[in-house]
Design a protein around this motif. Sequence first.
Motif, PDB file in Angstrom:
ATOM      1  N   ALA A 289       0.890  -1.087  -0.161  1.00 21.22           N
ATOM      2  CA  ALA A 289      -0.001  -0.150  -0.068  1.00 21.22           C
ATOM      3  C   ALA A 289       0.920   1.353  -0.092  1.00 21.22           C
ATOM      4  O   ALA A 289       0.660   2.062  -0.750  1.00 21.22           O
ATOM      5  N   ARG A 290       1.763   1.143   0.857  1.00 21.55           N
ATOM      6  CA  ARG A 290       2.685   2.232   0.663  1.00 21.55           C
ATOM      7  C   ARG A 290       3.392   2.573  -0.601  1.00 21.55           C
ATOM      8  O   ARG A 290       3.524   3.731  -0.855  1.00 21.55           O
ATOM      9  N   ALA A 291       3.709   1.697  -1.149  1.00 27.52           N
ATOM     10  CA  ALA A 291       4.296   1.887  -2.695  1.00 27.52           C
ATOM     11  C   ALA A 291       3.332   2.544  -3.441  1.00 27.52           C
ATOM     12  O   ALA A 291       3.828   3.223  -4.430  1.00 27.52           O
ATOM     13  N   LEU A 292       2.123   2.050  -3.387  1.00 28.97           N
ATOM     14  CA  LEU A 292       1.077   2.455  -4.488  1.00 28.97           C
ATOM     15  C   LEU A 292       0.814   4.159  -3.992  1.00 28.97           C
ATOM     16  O   LEU A 292       0.744   4.748  -4.953  1.00 28.97           O
ATOM     17  N   VAL A 293       0.634   4.246  -2.777  1.00 32.64           N
ATOM     18  CA  VAL A 293       0.737   5.745  -2.359  1.00 32.64           C
ATOM     19  C   VAL A 293       1.848   6.645  -2.839  1.00 32.64           C
ATOM     20  O   VAL A 293       1.422   7.714  -3.507  1.00 32.64           O
ATOM     21  N   TYR A 294       3.152   6.384  -2.565  1.00 37.04           N
ATOM     22  CA  TYR A 294       4.087   7.370  -3.060  1.00 37.04           C
ATOM     23  C   TYR A 294       4.528   7.199  -4.430  1.00 37.04           C
ATOM     24  O   TYR A 294       4.991   8.294  -5.039  1.00 37.04           O
ATOM     25  N   ASN A 295       4.001   6.265  -5.159  1.00 40.10           N
ATOM     26  CA  ASN A 295       4.027   6.126  -6.785  1.00 40.10           C
ATOM     27  C   ASN A 295       3.089   7.115  -7.315  1.00 40.10           C
ATOM     28  O   ASN A 295       3.216   7.972  -8.158  1.00 40.10           O
ATOM     29  N   ALA A 296       1.744   7.030  -6.754  1.00 42.32           N
ATOM     30  CA  ALA A 296       0.790   8.153  -7.188  1.00 42.32           C
ATOM     31  C   ALA A 296       1.034   9.586  -6.582  1.00 42.32           C
ATOM     32  O   ALA A 296       1.130  10.503  -7.570  1.00 42.32           O
ATOM     33  N   CYS A 297       1.650   9.682  -5.816  1.00 45.06           N
ATOM     34  CA  CYS A 297       2.210  10.988  -5.144  1.00 45.06           C
ATOM     35  C   CYS A 297       3.097  11.483  -6.100  1.00 45.06           C
ATOM     36  O   CYS A 297       3.235  12.898  -6.676  1.00 45.06           O
ATOM     37  N   ALA A 298       4.201  10.914  -6.540  1.00 45.90           N
ATOM     38  CA  ALA A 298       5.225  11.061  -7.567  1.00 45.90           C
ATOM     39  C   ALA A 298       4.693  11.606  -8.728  1.00 45.90           C
ATOM     40  O   ALA A 298       5.141  12.725  -9.330  1.00 45.90           O
ATOM     41  N   LEU A 299       3.435  10.671  -9.316  1.00 40.16           N
ATOM     42  CA  LEU A 299       2.826  11.272 -10.481  1.00 40.16           C
ATOM     43  C   LEU A 299       2.262  12.637 -10.254  1.00 40.16           C
ATOM     44  O   LEU A 299       2.464  13.429 -11.329  1.00 40.16           O
ATOM     45  N   ILE A 300       1.562  12.903  -9.417  1.00 43.65           N
ATOM     46  CA  ILE A 300       1.033  14.077  -8.940  1.00 43.65           C
ATOM     47  C   ILE A 300       1.948  15.391  -8.948  1.00 43.65           C
ATOM     48  O   ILE A 300       1.945  16.422  -9.571  1.00 43.65           O
ATOM     49  N   ASP A 301       3.055  14.918  -8.279  1.00 46.72           N
ATOM     50  CA  ASP A 301       4.107  16.140  -8.185  1.00 46.72           C
ATOM     51  C   ASP A 301       4.876  16.366  -9.498  1.00 46.72           C
ATOM     52  O   ASP A 301       5.233  17.390  -9.588  1.00 46.72           O
ATOM     53  N   ALA A 302       4.837  15.387 -10.215  1.00 51.92           N
ATOM     54  CA  ALA A 302       5.496  15.615 -11.701  1.00 51.92           C
ATOM     55  C   ALA A 302       4.410  16.285 -12.622  1.00 51.92           C
ATOM     56  O   ALA A 302       4.991  16.254 -13.900  1.00 51.92           O
ATOM     57  N   GLY A 303       3.236  16.303 -12.273  1.00 44.77           N
ATOM     58  CA  GLY A 303       2.322  16.952 -13.053  1.00 44.77           C
ATOM     59  C   GLY A 303       1.586  15.971 -14.065  1.00 44.77           C
ATOM     60  O   GLY A 303       1.106  16.337 -15.298  1.00 44.77           O
TER      61      GLY A 303
END
Length: 377
Positions: A289-303
């Motif tokens: 779950a943690r991996a999924l969370v920070y993958n999604a966060c990275a995508l958002i931060d990259a626009g």
Amino acid sequence: MDQQQQELVTMVRNFMNREIKPHIREFEEAGGYPDHLVQMGKDMGLTVMQVPERYGGLELSTTTTAMMLEEGAKVESTYISMFNITNMGAKIVMFAGSEAQKEYYAGILADGGMSSFCLTEPGAGSDAASVRTTAVRKGDKYIINGNKMFITNASIADVFLVVASTDLSKGYKGLATFIVERNRPGVAVGKKEDKLGMRLSITAEVAFQDVEIPVENLVGTEETGFVNAMKVLELSRPLVAASSVGSSQQAIDLAVKYSQERVQFGQPICKFEAIQMMLADMQMRTSAARALVYNACALIDAGLPCSKEAAMAKCYAADAYQKNATDAVQIMGGYGVMKEYMAEKLYRDSKITQIVEGTNQIQRMVIAKQMIRENKI
């Protein structure tokens, strides 16, 4: 983590362990956090975590905000989440508002104001397009009428972001988003809802009866309310998921500690393979779950687009939390269902995470539709 992230996570950890952890049951029985603790969060700048610096905010990345939410939820999920909801409203304004609206709304939050996002209604939950709250334009004003329910932060909000229909015949294409200040005549907040879990998260109904707002309070256009709502939900889902990850970790910590202290048949129960299998599954679920969370966060931060990834993070993290809480109770046996132990509270709280920010069934629909769209033949 970079240095700023380490400092913020440490700040949250120290605050939660010092100010919140010793009093969770007391606060839950009282039905909320005392005013001085809410003020402490404001003093830390939590009302403007993701507001751009040029508008007086901290301009934290989604990843950094997720780290703070995860850390806070290792003690109690609702405290940092209360301020995340406030930032949720700001995201709509920053995404679709005018320069004047951005300065105005950010100013409210920078001064310590709290916010709520008003989308859900008695007849409009997962089907957001069924909103029946109306906004009728009369000259240089809009008149808003309708009822919103299950609104987080409603009782403490100073301003609301309200989704209302300017033309019911248009369905979701007639939805618009409005800034509605709490102190306007006709705005009424109902009693705090008596929920199964997350009882420290203030949830209430908000009624709007002939509420007049200036046309300048329309965020975007009269046709973009649904788009605004879906965009902010997409951006917020990984953050809700981060909170679930923190709570899942709390369930693990409780279960591991108990399993080492509890002696049965002459040895700690952590020595038994049945318990070890459960503990291992709890850790695997949480790490995934943690991996999924920070993958999604990275995508958002990259626009980058992340509707599928955000839904995956929210859905899986919530399911992992619910299962971990269940397993923690099971490992603790009779003690697990006693209110003096936190496992009981986690069990109640976990169910809510599978419903808020779009039910997990809706998340699976979002995921599947995006998969089909990406692999269309």
